[in-house]
Design an enzyme around this catalytic site. Structure first.
Site, PDB file in Angstrom:
ATOM      1  CE  LYS A  71      16.662 -95.990   2.348  1.00  0.00           C
ATOM      2  NZ  LYS A  71      16.299 -97.391   2.279  1.00  0.00           N
ATOM      3  CB  THR A  73       7.175 -94.895   5.257  1.00  0.00           C
ATOM      4  OG1 THR A  73       6.682 -95.894   4.350  1.00  0.00           O
ATOM      5  CG2 THR A  73       6.041 -94.424   6.144  1.00  0.00           C
ATOM      6  NE  ARG A  94      16.539 -95.021  -4.184  1.00  0.00           N
ATOM      7  CZ  ARG A  94      16.804 -96.268  -3.819  1.00  0.00           C
ATOM      8  NH1 ARG A  94      17.558 -97.038  -4.584  1.00  0.00           N
ATOM      9  NH2 ARG A  94      16.312 -96.761  -2.708  1.00  0.00           N
ATOM     10  CE  LYS A 105      12.009-102.255  -2.420  1.00  0.00           C
ATOM     11  NZ  LYS A 105      12.598-100.934  -2.624  1.00  0.00           N
ATOM     12  CB  ALA A 273      20.960 -98.860  -2.977  1.00  0.00           C
ATOM     13  CG  PHE A 301      19.450-101.625  -0.003  1.00  0.00           C
ATOM     14  CD1 PHE A 301      18.217-102.228   0.223  1.00  0.00           C
ATOM     15  CD2 PHE A 301      20.017-101.771  -1.258  1.00  0.00           C
ATOM     16  CE1 PHE A 301      17.580-102.963  -0.768  1.00  0.00           C
ATOM     17  CE2 PHE A 301      19.380-102.507  -2.248  1.00  0.00           C
ATOM     18  CZ  PHE A 301      18.168-103.104  -2.003  1.00  0.00           C
ATOM     19  CG  PHE A 382       6.130-102.050  12.942  1.00  0.00           C
ATOM     20  CD1 PHE A 382       5.570-102.884  11.982  1.00  0.00           C
ATOM     21  CD2 PHE A 382       7.215-101.262  12.571  1.00  0.00           C
ATOM     22  CE1 PHE A 382       6.075-102.930  10.691  1.00  0.00           C
ATOM     23  CE2 PHE A 382       7.731-101.298  11.289  1.00  0.00           C
ATOM     24  CZ  PHE A 382       7.151-102.140  10.341  1.00  0.00           C
ATOM     25  CD1 TRP A 410       2.913 -97.298   6.937  1.00  0.00           C
ATOM     26  CD2 TRP A 410       1.385 -97.697   8.524  1.00  0.00           C
ATOM     27  NE1 TRP A 410       2.067 -98.281   6.467  1.00  0.00           N
ATOM     28  CE2 TRP A 410       1.122 -98.543   7.414  1.00  0.00           C
ATOM     29  CE3 TRP A 410       0.559 -97.765   9.647  1.00  0.00           C
ATOM     30  CZ2 TRP A 410       0.058 -99.447   7.407  1.00  0.00           C
ATOM     31  CZ3 TRP A 410      -0.496 -98.660   9.640  1.00  0.00           C
ATOM     32  CH2 TRP A 410      -0.743 -99.487   8.528  1.00  0.00           C
TER      33      TRP A 410
END
Length: 557
Positions: A71, A73, A94, A105, A273, A301, A382, A410
């Site tokens: 999200k 990214t 954020r 993470k 969140a 999220f 991906f 990405w």
């Protein structure tokens, strides 16, 4: 095959632009900048006099896998792509929390060629906002215990103190502790505990405040516990709001950084969140709205958590209205929701994608039908995605009247998000927008919760524990019934049980506890086993991090 660089290697290879030039690009007055080195700055929002004219694009997601679906990214890449096609865009994100960064993470500033930089600073201490929030939170905790020790003239019931200490690190050992041991001179013994800083009400207040004065007033309304007559005791009664605001005088100012493509990014605030409302600060969003034509922002999220709270809490309090919504999905997440184990998500499986699609379609329903907003699905691409799988997703979403754009930001940066950017512009300018809240302020607390569970989660009902029933009754008697509710539940399911993936039905949500965040202006509703102090995983990301003698960091993903 060319080498796939890590996020941190990509970020470290990027040559950043001095932050003054990034500010100049968007017309920020030079006297509004407070520099923190060459590449980051605080912004004095009081010196931005323009109108809030930008269209706000909300980026949310389907129910995520533990690794997340990209999200952030997508937000960064979309902001770059909008600038690439000639739109003046700013992103508003954020700040990452140290606990997850060193836990599961390893970094939360975007990924690949869609990142905000300086990546290491943003993921670590940044400009010190979280430390200031922790200090303000813990000052109030110290004032509470000192007041009790010094005679307790307010009659605070030691057994009903609701204010907890915080730290910005995952540490399960501190969830429940005993303080005041060692004799009378060391305080009054009582049970206590720590939350993670991003779960502090101070974090939520900072992110919902519109000025220093507003911040101070909100802090004064914080309920720290109850007296022996069951009456709430506030931070204002302890005369704490002035000193706490002093500690937050710089933290309230938005932080300005840049993307890898040297476009502006406000990165400010970071409430959880699944515990708090999960959105960056109102001040950062509104500052960006004064300086750009498009502001791309996120909510944490899946759309059942972050987007629901963005709309029913942040939009309700701030007057912000989104012009379009991007729902981020991945083929791998759809396969997971279709029943595949995590180790099989890379394999082509059209049937699993089809079985997982109801999760995505429910999020689309919520955004377009419940909230009345135009939406686009962004597939975060991906290398293992198969054309047949992508075609199926596009076909099914089209049946819901929603287009799908494959986003490759990405690996390709802004060039990989042009299609998404053009669809977002089309929706924001031409899409049917019938924005609405899920419930009115005056709806009773129980009915607000029931409406969220029925309409957003797709559940059959709500079970309230006896203690929750009592707390609802008390909150309404105290005059808090008109506040919005902030649902604290697992991010891995529409239900309150993480194992119920996909689009579950026939379930009930159990509400076990409620507490009022009177300063932030919402009621936190605790379901399931949501923790306000996370723990570290078996192999924390911290174990792979290092720094060499030249100060170069590795392992931060």
């Amino acid at each position: 095959m060319s080498e796939v660089l890590s996020d941190i290697a990509i970020a470290q290879a990027n040559e950043m632009t001095p932050i003054e030039l990034v500010a100049e690009k968007i017309g920020l007055p030079q006297d509004s900048l407070e520099l923190y080195g060459k590449f980051k700055a605080k912004v004095d929002y009081t010196k931005i006099s323009a109108e809030e004219k930008a269209k706000v694009i909300l980026v949310t997601a389907i129910t995520p896998t533990p690794a997340g679906e990209g999200k952030t990214t997508t937000v960064v890449g979309l902001g770059d792509s909008l600038n690439r096609i000639g739109k003046k865009a700013i992103i508003a994100l954020r700040e990452p929390s140290l606990g997850p960064v060193f836990g599961i993470k390893g970094g939360a500033a975007g990924g690949g060629y869609a990142q905000v930089v300086p990546m290491e600073d943003i993921n670590l201490h940044f400009t010190g906002d979280f430390h200031a929030i922790g200090a303000a939170n813990n000052l109030l905790a110290a004032l509470i215990d000192n007041h009790i020790y010094q005679g307790n003239s307010l009659g605070i019931d030691v057994g009903r103190i609701t204010w907890r200490r915080v730290m910005d690190m995952n540490d399960r050992e501190l969830r429940n502790i005993t303080v005041g041991l060692g004799g009378r001179t060391n305080g009054v013994p009582r049970e206590e505990g720590f939350d993670i800083t991003v779960a502090s009400e101070i974090m939520a207040i900072l992110c919902l405040s519109t000025s220093l004065e507003d911040l101070k007033q909100k802090i004064s309304r914080i309920i720290i516990g109850y007296n022996k007559n069951d009456e709430p005791v506030t931070a204002g009664q302890l005369h704490a709001e002035g000193a706490m605001t002093v500690l937050l005088k710089d933290a309230i100012k938005p932080n300005l950084v840049q993307t890898l493509e040297h476009n502006p990014a406000f990165v400010h605030g970071g409430p959880f969140a699944n515990i708090a409302h999960g959105c960056n600060s109102v001040l950062a969003t509104k500052s960006a709205m004064k300086l750009a034509d498009y502001v791309v922002t996120e909510a944490g999220f899946g759309a059942d958590l972050g987007a629901e709270k963005f709309i029913n809490i942040k939009c309700r309090q701030s007057g912000i209205r989104p012009s379009a919504v991007v729902i981020v999905a991945t083929v791998r997440a759809l396969k997971m929701h279709g029943g595949l184990p995590m180790d099989a998500l890379r394999d082509k499986n059209v049937l699993a994608v089809e079985n997982g699609l109801p999760n995505l379609l429910k999020h689309i329903e919520n955004v377009t039908q419940v909230y009345g907003l135009p939406a686009v699905v962004a597939i975060n691409k991906f290398p293992t995605d198969d054309p047949e799988e992508l075609d199926l997703i596009k076909r099914k979403c089209k049946e819901y009247g929603v287009n799908v754009s494959v986003s490759d930001v990405w690996s390709s940066g802004s060039a990989g998000g042009e299609e998404l950017a053009r669809e977002v512009v089309r929706l924001a300018e031409e899409g049917e927008n019938n924005f609405r809240f899920l419930y009115p302020d005056q709806l009773p607390i129980k009915e607000k919760i029931q409406r969220i569970v029925a309409q957003v989660y797709g559940g059959d009902g709500v079970v309230f524990t006896p203690s929750a029933e009592k707390e609802i009754d008390e909150l309404e008697k105290l005059g808090f019934g008109n506040l919005p509710v902030c649902m604290a539940k697992t991010q891995y399911s529409f239900s309150d049980e993480p194992a119920k993936i996909g689009r579950p039905s026939g379930f009930q949500v159990t509400v076990r506890k409620l507490k009022v965040s009177a300063g932030a202006g919402f009621i936190v509703v605790l379901t399931g086993d949501v923790m306000t102090m996370p723990g570290l995983p078996k192999i924390p990301a911290a174990e792979k991090m290092d720094i060499d003698q030249d100060g170069k960091i590795t392992g931060l993903f």
